[in-house]
Design an enzyme around this catalytic site. Structure first.
Site, mmCIF file in Angstrom:
data_model
loop_
_atom_site.group_PDB
_atom_site.id
_atom_site.type_symbol
_atom_site.label_atom_id
_atom_site.label_comp_id
_atom_site.label_asym_id
_atom_site.label_seq_id
_atom_site.Cartn_x
_atom_site.Cartn_y
_atom_site.Cartn_z
ATOM 1 N N TYR A 1 16.249 30.003 7.049
ATOM 2 C CA TYR A 1 15.091 30.668 7.661
ATOM 3 C C TYR A 1 15.236 30.738 9.172
ATOM 4 O O TYR A 1 15.656 29.764 9.810
ATOM 5 C CB TYR A 1 13.814 29.904 7.321
ATOM 6 C CG TYR A 1 13.354 30.099 5.894
ATOM 7 C CD1 TYR A 1 12.938 31.344 5.438
ATOM 8 C CD2 TYR A 1 13.328 29.018 5.009
ATOM 9 C CE1 TYR A 1 12.506 31.519 4.127
ATOM 10 C CE2 TYR A 1 12.887 29.174 3.702
ATOM 11 C CZ TYR A 1 12.475 30.420 3.266
ATOM 12 O OH TYR A 1 12.047 30.581 1.975
ATOM 13 N N ARG B 1 -10.815 -0.290 14.607
ATOM 14 C CA ARG B 1 -10.541 0.478 13.401
ATOM 15 C C ARG B 1 -11.373 -0.111 12.278
ATOM 16 O O ARG B 1 -12.458 0.350 11.999
ATOM 17 C CB ARG B 1 -9.035 0.400 13.107
ATOM 18 C CG ARG B 1 -8.398 1.675 12.692
ATOM 19 C CD ARG B 1 -6.891 1.545 12.565
ATOM 20 N NE ARG B 1 -6.466 0.390 11.774
ATOM 21 C CZ ARG B 1 -5.268 0.236 11.253
ATOM 22 N NH1 ARG B 1 -4.347 1.179 11.432
ATOM 23 N NH2 ARG B 1 -4.946 -0.832 10.564
ATOM 24 N N LYS C 1 0.843 -1.207 0.000
ATOM 25 C CA LYS C 1 0.000 0.000 0.000
ATOM 26 C C LYS C 1 0.876 1.255 0.000
ATOM 27 O O LYS C 1 2.081 1.168 0.279
ATOM 28 C CB LYS C 1 -0.916 -0.026 1.228
ATOM 29 C CG LYS C 1 -0.155 -0.138 2.534
ATOM 30 C CD LYS C 1 -1.044 -0.577 3.688
ATOM 31 C CE LYS C 1 -0.223 -0.663 4.963
ATOM 32 N NZ LYS C 1 -1.010 -1.126 6.110
HETATM 33 C C1 LIG Z 1 -0.085 -2.009 6.740
HETATM 34 C C2 LIG Z 1 -0.604 -3.335 7.147
HETATM 35 C C3 LIG Z 1 0.268 -4.407 7.322
HETATM 36 C C4 LIG Z 1 1.782 -4.251 7.301
HETATM 37 O O1 LIG Z 1 2.200 -3.757 8.545
HETATM 38 P P1 LIG Z 1 3.746 -3.444 8.888
HETATM 39 O O2 LIG Z 1 3.698 -2.986 10.289
HETATM 40 O O3 LIG Z 1 4.175 -2.388 7.948
HETATM 41 O O4 LIG Z 1 4.504 -4.704 8.699
HETATM 42 C C5 LIG Z 1 -0.282 -5.642 7.591
HETATM 43 N N1 LIG Z 1 -1.620 -5.814 7.700
HETATM 44 C C6 LIG Z 1 -2.499 -4.784 7.563
HETATM 45 C C7 LIG Z 1 -3.949 -5.035 7.728
HETATM 46 C C8 LIG Z 1 -2.012 -3.517 7.305
HETATM 47 O O5 LIG Z 1 -2.878 -2.496 7.189
#
Ligand SMILES: *Cc1c(COP(=O)(O)O)cnc(C)c1O
Length: 351
Positions: A250, A134, A41
């Site tokens: 800055y 969630r 993602k």
């Molecule tokens: C993002 C996500 C993961 C991966 O988690 P990491 O902590 O980056 O390894 C796994 N399962 C779900 C449902 C997620 O949203």
């Protein structure tokens, strides 16, 4: 007349494909009897999902996870649609498109399940919330009843505190164990990167690492196994002689106590090189550490060149940006460092 050199970005992300693959392999091995998938993602946590998928598929990774349908569409043709999961599920009206689409939805609510049934959706995944409040079916609800008759590939849940030594981990595991027995699925899945390090009880059939694939170290137990994947490089736009008493950047937060030689670099907070690094971050040249002077600007950052007298305009230089270290120094999580890396970098994969 010499041919004009192509204009290129003055910044590049150098991405180590061999390290990415090595990280997946070690996470797959640490997953025991389960096979490791990959969370890709947010464009592969900022590194570029298409390139990540290509390399991990080549190494034997089969299951991939994105959040949005748009992210799935961008990967169409690169992954077997049956093995790409959309974590956000289906909004009202998306059922038909999802059924014909490039991925399988993760159904998160009774309402989503009802709509999927009405649309004869077919194969799906299901998320059970075991304590994160969630996304997912509440573990106290009649999960078995809600899922009865669905054609479920992955029945999953997600850990809230896997990167901490927290009693919540065992509590979530117990809830998942309790509920999953009522849910008929091809496979069960629970652990993210840090969850993999919690041991076999957390592995089930498929694990879902993200952060650690990309060089993030969510817990000490993984530190010895995970290799950095990303290196930020930028060019020196200008070398300056800053006189004693002159200030830099800055807010004039840095004033030179004596004459110094500085370099102005072509990156800033618009590139995800956050202002939190002002005065504490550094670049490196060989073993020499070149500290950031004053505030990081939107597109520019200034450093002290004292330790690297040979560097000059146009030279490339790498940021000292090891994810666990930069998290410790700034309080900004490794997840944010990765996913907020800017779009102006050329992304260059080696290996
Ligand atoms: C993002 C996500 C993961 C991966 O988690 P990491 O902590 O980056 O390894 C796994 N399962 C779900 C449902 C997620 O949203």
């Amino acid at each position: 007349m010499a041919e004009a050199a192509p204009l290129q970005a003055n910044m590049r992300l150098v991405l180590d494909g061999a390290a990415l693959v090595a990280n997946w392999r070690v996470l797959d091995r640490l997953s025991g009897a389960a096979s490791a998938g990959a969370a890709v993602k947010a464009d592969g946590y900022g590194l570029g999902a298409a390139e990540v998928v290509k390399r991990l598929s080549g190494a034997g990774c089969r299951d991939f996870f994105v959040a949005h349908w748009g992210e799935a569409q961008a990967l169409a043709g690169k992954i077997d649609p049956a093995r790409l999961a959309v974590l956000h599920g289906i909004a009202p009206g998306e059922e038909a498109a999802a059924r014909a689409g490039p991925a399988v939805p993760v159904l998160n609510s009774a309402e989503q399940i009802a709509r999927w049934r009405d649309a004869d959706g077919g194969r799906c995944h299901v998320m059970i919330d075991t304590g994160m409040s969630r996304l997912g079916l509440d573990w106290r609800d009649d999960v078995a009843g809600l899922c009865a008759g669905l054609d479920i590939d992955l029945c999953m849940s997600h850990l809230a505190s896997a990167d901490e030594n927290s009693a919540q981990n065992a509590q979530q595991l117990e809830r998942f164990e309790q509920v999953r027995h009522g849910v008929k699925a091809q496979r069960y899945s629970f652990a993210n990167s840090a969850g993999i390090a919690l041991g076999n009880a957390y592995h089930f059939d498929a694990t879902r690492p993200g952060l650690a694939l990309y060089g993030g170290v969510p817990c000490d137990a993984l530190a010895e196994h995970i290799r950095p994947v990303m290196r930020l490089e930028t060019r020196i736009l200008q070398v300056r002689h800053v006189r004693a008493g002159d200030s830099i950047g800055y807010g004039a937060t840095f004033a030179a106590e004596h004459d110094i030689r500085t370099a102005t670099l072509a990156l800033g907070y618009a590139d995800g090189f956050k202002r939190a690094l002002s005065s504490i971050g550094a670049f490196r040249c060989g073993d020499a550490r070149l500290p950031i002077l004053g505030r990081v600007s939107m597109d520019l950052t200034c450093i002290d060149l004292a330790a690297a007298p040979d560097l000059g305009e146009g030279d490339w230089i790498a940021a000292n940006l090891l994810l666990p270290e930069v998290q410790a120094a700034t309080g900004i999580s490794q997840y944010e460092w990765l996913t907020q890396i800017g779009r102006r970098f050329d992304r260059i994969w080696v290996d």
